[in-house]
Enzyme design. Sequence first.
Site, mmCIF file in Angstrom:
data_model
loop_
_atom_site.group_PDB
_atom_site.id
_atom_site.type_symbol
_atom_site.label_atom_id
_atom_site.label_comp_id
_atom_site.label_asym_id
_atom_site.label_seq_id
_atom_site.Cartn_x
_atom_site.Cartn_y
_atom_site.Cartn_z
ATOM 1 N N HIS A 22 98.541 58.153 22.678
ATOM 2 C CA HIS A 22 98.459 57.858 24.108
ATOM 3 C C HIS A 22 99.106 59.258 24.651
ATOM 4 O O HIS A 22 98.326 59.722 25.711
ATOM 5 C CB HIS A 22 99.136 56.757 24.565
ATOM 6 N N GLU A 23 100.220 59.493 24.380
ATOM 7 C CA GLU A 23 100.962 60.785 24.995
ATOM 8 C C GLU A 23 100.222 61.950 24.534
ATOM 9 O O GLU A 23 100.238 62.910 25.380
ATOM 10 C CB GLU A 23 102.222 60.820 24.433
ATOM 11 N N HIS A 26 97.378 62.767 27.206
ATOM 12 C CA HIS A 26 98.055 63.140 28.434
ATOM 13 C C HIS A 26 98.067 64.482 28.146
ATOM 14 O O HIS A 26 97.744 65.661 28.988
ATOM 15 C CB HIS A 26 99.321 62.514 28.828
#
Length: 404
Positions: A22-23, A26
């Site tokens: 998820h990170e 980003h």
Amino acid sequence: MLAYIIGVVLFALGICVSVALHEAGHMLTAKAFGMKVRRYFVGFGPTVFSWRRGETEYGLKWIPLGGFCDIAGMTALDEVTPDEAPRAMWRFKTWKRTVVMSAGSITHFILGFVVLYLMAVTMGLPNLGPVDTSPVLASTSCARPATTEAQAQDTSCPPGAPRPAEAAGLRAGDKVLSVGGKPVATWTEMLAAVQATSGPTAFRVQRGGQTLDLTVDVPKVQRWTSAGVKEVGMIGASPQRPAMTTQYGPVAAVGATFSFTGTMFAETAQRLVEFPERIPAVVSAIFGGERDPNTPVSVVGASRIGGEAVEQGVWVLFFFLLASLNFFIGVFNLLPLLPLDGGHIAVVWYERVRDWIRGLRGKAAGGPVDYTKLSGITMVLVLIGGAVTLLTVTADIVNPIRLQ
């Protein structure tokens, strides 16, 4: 016990990998647009190790619960150095900031889809929801009265109990086409027709390539139902159950996975709508009440269920839970609430719409939103989120949801 522990560890590891990716979503999109990513770490707490590559520091923290991606100037309140200022995130176009902020949730959706696709071509996708089976007999038994729920669940046959289906010549594998001249397409329709009749009744069945007409002498018996004890017709037969999963080829699996994913998105949205009203049931479970299997679970509870799935050899459930959790986290994170990514996206688009309206009125664009004015609401939401997390974790420890 060893299989259970391995299952718990594997599921927890799967969650950690999901959050780390998820990170990473980003980070990769931010770098692609030219924003400066200062740090990318997996976990929280003290640093285990780290290294620097280019302008970004990568590392691992001791507490493997989540992670973070530090992008310079995510809001106008973030302090940036003079060399970072031109690449501060808040200076970029609205659509670029939206892509970066939504990339984490999109990563979860992709992960969930990949897990489901791999399931589709290997072990198969689960058949969700109530499935009304075809009126095909799996076996024949007896017709006996049952005036309590416990008796209704008992499938044993006492000596001398009538066996109407067997006596009439019905066999396992027979498909019932009509009862008393009334066509039936599902087991529910057949059951309703049988319960409404009594005495010698015409049954048309399909056996292989043959169509047979049989006469079943249907007795009336007292049977327990959720609406009370009723006198119904009964022939003593059980249905063939549909397969738990459906397996697909590599090409067909793509469409099946998209369809299944749509169903799961709908289920996730419904769960989010029902989330607040299920919290009292979680509190009740903590203090000894029966744990409703539809109540929210924490990462702890999901990992325990994953462990039980591995212990019982139900790998389909293990991977289904992992995919479901990814979809839930992805959707939840897009809610327009700070400090979630969806809250930041909402602020970005508020600025965009506000400046568009100001432009129509001949005014200059306004400055970035002052996040200090939203700190009170953010703190309340953080406290509520923390309280819900504490409740679900406690319930999952003292009164967990267990597989039957």
